[in-house]
Scaffold this active site. Structure first.
Site, PDB file in Angstrom:
ATOM      1  N   LYS A  87       0.857  -1.192   0.000  1.00  0.00           N
ATOM      2  CA  LYS A  87       0.000   0.000   0.000  1.00  0.00           C
ATOM      3  C   LYS A  87       0.881   1.226   0.000  1.00  0.00           C
ATOM      4  O   LYS A  87       1.816   1.329   0.803  1.00  0.00           O
ATOM      5  CB  LYS A  87      -0.894   0.004   1.266  1.00  0.00           C
ATOM      6  CG  LYS A  87      -1.869   1.156   1.312  1.00  0.00           C
ATOM      7  CD  LYS A  87      -3.091   0.871   0.474  1.00  0.00           C
ATOM      8  CE  LYS A  87      -3.894   2.115   0.166  1.00  0.00           C
ATOM      9  NZ  LYS A  87      -3.416   2.850  -1.036  1.00  0.00           N
ATOM     10  N   GLN A 133       7.106   3.975   4.042  1.00  0.00           N
ATOM     11  CA  GLN A 133       5.711   3.521   4.013  1.00  0.00           C
ATOM     12  C   GLN A 133       5.495   2.236   4.821  1.00  0.00           C
ATOM     13  O   GLN A 133       4.450   2.076   5.446  1.00  0.00           O
ATOM     14  CB  GLN A 133       5.294   3.299   2.548  1.00  0.00           C
ATOM     15  CG  GLN A 133       3.799   3.357   2.317  1.00  0.00           C
ATOM     16  CD  GLN A 133       3.258   4.771   2.200  1.00  0.00           C
ATOM     17  OE1 GLN A 133       3.827   5.612   1.531  1.00  0.00           O
ATOM     18  NE2 GLN A 133       2.160   5.039   2.871  1.00  0.00           N
ATOM     19  N   LYS A 186       5.268   3.414   8.451  1.00  0.00           N
ATOM     20  CA  LYS A 186       4.089   4.269   8.602  1.00  0.00           C
ATOM     21  C   LYS A 186       2.817   3.430   8.610  1.00  0.00           C
ATOM     22  O   LYS A 186       1.951   3.574   9.474  1.00  0.00           O
ATOM     23  CB  LYS A 186       4.058   5.255   7.428  1.00  0.00           C
ATOM     24  CG  LYS A 186       2.905   6.234   7.446  1.00  0.00           C
ATOM     25  CD  LYS A 186       2.696   6.948   6.117  1.00  0.00           C
ATOM     26  CE  LYS A 186       3.944   7.491   5.488  1.00  0.00           C
ATOM     27  NZ  LYS A 186       3.642   8.472   4.414  1.00  0.00           N
ATOM     28  N   LYS A 208       5.282   1.771  -2.994  1.00  0.00           N
ATOM     29  CA  LYS A 208       5.266   3.144  -3.509  1.00  0.00           C
ATOM     30  C   LYS A 208       5.572   3.092  -4.999  1.00  0.00           C
ATOM     31  O   LYS A 208       6.182   2.131  -5.468  1.00  0.00           O
ATOM     32  CB  LYS A 208       6.362   3.969  -2.820  1.00  0.00           C
ATOM     33  CG  LYS A 208       6.125   5.452  -2.863  1.00  0.00           C
ATOM     34  CD  LYS A 208       5.167   5.895  -1.790  1.00  0.00           C
ATOM     35  CE  LYS A 208       4.774   7.335  -1.909  1.00  0.00           C
ATOM     36  NZ  LYS A 208       4.092   7.788  -0.680  1.00  0.00           N
ATOM     37  N   GLY A 237      -2.674   8.275  -4.311  1.00  0.00           N
ATOM     38  CA  GLY A 237      -2.001   9.485  -4.778  1.00  0.00           C
ATOM     39  C   GLY A 237      -0.776   9.838  -3.949  1.00  0.00           C
ATOM     40  O   GLY A 237      -0.517   9.257  -2.894  1.00  0.00           O
ATOM     41  N   ASP A 238      -0.020  10.774  -4.451  1.00  0.00           N
ATOM     42  CA  ASP A 238       1.088  11.414  -3.741  1.00  0.00           C
ATOM     43  C   ASP A 238       1.319  12.698  -4.538  1.00  0.00           C
ATOM     44  O   ASP A 238       0.397  13.157  -5.244  1.00  0.00           O
ATOM     45  CB  ASP A 238       2.321  10.478  -3.724  1.00  0.00           C
ATOM     46  CG  ASP A 238       3.376  10.909  -2.697  1.00  0.00           C
ATOM     47  OD1 ASP A 238       3.259  10.524  -1.529  1.00  0.00           O
ATOM     48  OD2 ASP A 238       4.316  11.642  -3.052  1.00  0.00           O
ATOM     49  N   THR A 259      -4.632  13.411   5.272  1.00  0.00           N
ATOM     50  CA  THR A 259      -3.220  13.592   5.618  1.00  0.00           C
ATOM     51  C   THR A 259      -3.038  14.905   6.385  1.00  0.00           C
ATOM     52  O   THR A 259      -2.372  14.945   7.432  1.00  0.00           O
ATOM     53  CB  THR A 259      -2.334  13.571   4.355  1.00  0.00           C
ATOM     54  OG1 THR A 259      -2.751  12.497   3.520  1.00  0.00           O
ATOM     55  CG2 THR A 259      -0.871  13.409   4.707  1.00  0.00           C
ATOM     56  N   SER A 282      -6.964   5.686   3.614  1.00  0.00           N
ATOM     57  CA  SER A 282      -6.950   4.817   2.435  1.00  0.00           C
ATOM     58  C   SER A 282      -7.330   3.389   2.833  1.00  0.00           C
ATOM     59  O   SER A 282      -8.085   2.715   2.128  1.00  0.00           O
ATOM     60  CB  SER A 282      -5.549   4.783   1.804  1.00  0.00           C
ATOM     61  OG  SER A 282      -5.386   5.848   0.899  1.00  0.00           O
TER      62      SER A 282
HETATM   63  N1  GLU Z   1       1.076   9.053  -0.505  1.00  0.00           N
HETATM   64  C1  GLU Z   1       0.506   9.000   0.803  1.00  0.00           C
HETATM   65  C2  GLU Z   1       1.584   8.673   1.816  1.00  0.00           C
HETATM   66  O1  GLU Z   1       2.711   9.091   1.665  1.00  0.00           O
HETATM   67  C3  GLU Z   1      -0.735   8.143   0.873  1.00  0.00           C
HETATM   68  C4  GLU Z   1      -0.575   6.721   0.459  1.00  0.00           C
HETATM   69  C5  GLU Z   1      -1.891   5.963   0.379  1.00  0.00           C
HETATM   70  O2  GLU Z   1      -2.948   6.521   0.647  1.00  0.00           O
HETATM   71  O3  GLU Z   1      -1.818   4.779   0.019  1.00  0.00           O
HETATM   72  O4  GLU Z   1       1.364   8.028   2.796  1.00  0.00           O
END
Ligand code: GLU
Length: 453
Positions: free
Chosen positions: A97, A118, A121, A133, A172-173, A217, A385
């Site tokens: 994810k 990630q 996190k 990612k 997204g990012d 976020t 998400s």
């Molecule tokens: N890009 C966001 C992050 O850095 C969200 C990633 C997501 O929702 O999967 O965590």
């Protein structure tokens, strides 16, 4: 220094050396790995099993890294070629994810640093999601809507092979928002001949998206900082806040900080920053950036009392009580951190991924500034998400306040788990150490349970 301590330290430094050798020139990836692994020395010391199981060697090597060609035709009929990436870093806790970033700076180093962050996190959120990612060196700036669509469709025409609701779920990012997710989803659906809503998150509300995802976020970052402030008897009321960036994270961080009674005086884009002593008018920023896709400098045309300064890094010269870096990696260096401290900053919450350099983090920690590292402070986005994935599986949607309540609870839990880990490992209040350890242990223990794979 006891034997265990020196050998634990040696183990960590040996792994870091292997990472540096095996991934030459990938400075951002080295930086992220260093920040995490150094924090883990006391854990390696206390629990030799992690070393015996080769956890650090395994957790820092992606399960796989996919790179691919993305050909597309621009509005002038010229063929363009970009490079696409997806790192499937760790699937111990659930499907990979993590977001997709479209930005000219994207390369293997950027994708791998983001993917590594990630893992930890996502583990901190307490939800069943692994770490991944992706993205491309495609530059969305100045592209027409048709070009964005053609590029995005070409990107998905290759990416679809590697993803799925139970395999890997992108979102997204930077450079990838609701519009891009819509095109990606449409193309995936067309190729797969079926509606697998849970394959992407950040979808539009009309076709499987979750309420609060777009705010998550930014709101989550402000909630997290609120927990840090409360620990010192402080709050947002009347505080002066500087937020870098003006994208999705920054806009909703500003909104929530304002709702909590703060005065947000500055925000930025890649060209420069605006300072409005009356407090930023959020509706103008939102319209300029989200609807008209213009530059932040245009703000001063409608608000002549505000000033625009070229050079986005100079935003940190503005005195503030709370700094929320919500733009991009390494936007606060040592000099900016020193300036923020000299100007009396009390708390820093990272809405972006790795916005502070290692030297900047040291400056904040040594000065006793409350510091919320990105993998904890910005976890609200990916947390919602995961809630979007749950709702897609249930074929049911929660109401705004239901998702927002869950988000607040998740951010509180991340804060609590990180503080507890910082105390257990003798760095009370150090959320860098605490969040790295708390995230690591959730993944490492599950890796041990699943065997050497
Ligand atoms: N890009 C966001 C992050 O850095 C969200 C990633 C997501 O929702 O999967 O965590």
């Amino acid at each position: 220094m006891g034997t265990n301590q020196s050998s634990a330290k040696q183990y960590v430094y040996d792994v870091l050396e292997t990472i540096t050798k095996r991934n030459p020139n990938e400075t951002e990836f080295h930086q992220a790995a260093k920040e995490i692994l150094i924090s883990l020395v006391p854990v390696m010391e206390k629990y030799p099993i992690y070393r015996e199981q080769g956890i650090l060697e395994r957790i820092t090597e992606p399960e796989r890294l996919i790179t691919f060609r993305v050909p597309w035709v621009d509005d002038n009929g010229k063929v363009q070629v970009n490079r696409g990436f997806r790192v499937q870093f760790n699937s111990t806790l659930g499907p990979y994810k993590g977001g997709l970033r479209f930005h000219p700076s994207v390369n293997a180093s950027i994708i791998k640093f983001l993917g590594l962050e990630q893992i930890f996190k996502n583990a901190l959120t307490g939800q069943p999601i692994g770490g991944g990612k992706g993205g491309s060196d495609f530059d969305p700036k100045g592209k027409s809507d048709w070009e964005i669509m053609r590029f995005t469709q070409s990107f998905m025409t290759e990416l679809y092979r590697y993803i799925g609701p139970d395999i890997d779920v992108p979102a997204g990012d930077i450079g990838v928002g609701a519009r891009e997710i819509g095109y990606l989803f449409g193309q995936y659906k067309r190729i797969r001949s079926g509606n697998e809503a849970g394959v992407l998150t950040g979808k539009g509300l009309g076709y499987g998206g979750s309420l609060v995802r777009k705010e998550a976020t930014g709101y989550g970052c402000v909630y997290f900082v609120n927990e840090m402030l409360k620990s010192k008897g402080l709050d947002y009321e009347g505080a002066t806040v500087v937020v870098s960036g003006s994208g999705n994270v920054a806009i909703y961080a500003m909104e929530k900080a304002m709702q909590f009674g703060a005065k947000v005086v500055a925000c930025s884009d890649s060209g420069g920053f605006i300072y409005d002593k009356n407090g930023i008018d959020l509706e103008t920023v939102r319209r300029l950036k989200e609807v008209e896709r213009k530059r932040i400098s245009d703000y001063t045309k409608e608000h002549p009392q505000a000033v625009y300064v070229e050079g986005c890094e100079k935003i940190w010269t503005i005195p503030c009580d709370i700094a929320l870096p919500c733009a991009t990696q390494n936007e606060i260096d040592e000099a900016s951190a020193k300036l923020l401290v000299a100007n009396g900053v009390k708390a820093v919450g990272e809405g972006a991924n790795m916005p502070s350099t290692l030297e900047a983090i040291d400056v904040f920690l040594e000065a006793g500034v409350l510091f919320g590292p990105g993998k904890a402070a910005n976890a609200g986005g990916v947390a919602v998400s995961a809630l979007e994935m749950s709702q897609n599986s249930m074929r049911f949607s929660w109401r705004f306040h239901e998702v927002d309540d869950k988000l607040q609870e998740i951010m509180k839990n991340i804060y609590r788990d990180s503080i507890q880990a910082s105390e257990e490992f003798d760095h009370p209040g150090n959320l860098v150490v605490g969040s790295n350890i708390a995230g690591f242990r959730k993944v490492a223990d599950a890796m041990i349970a699943q065997g050497v794979i």
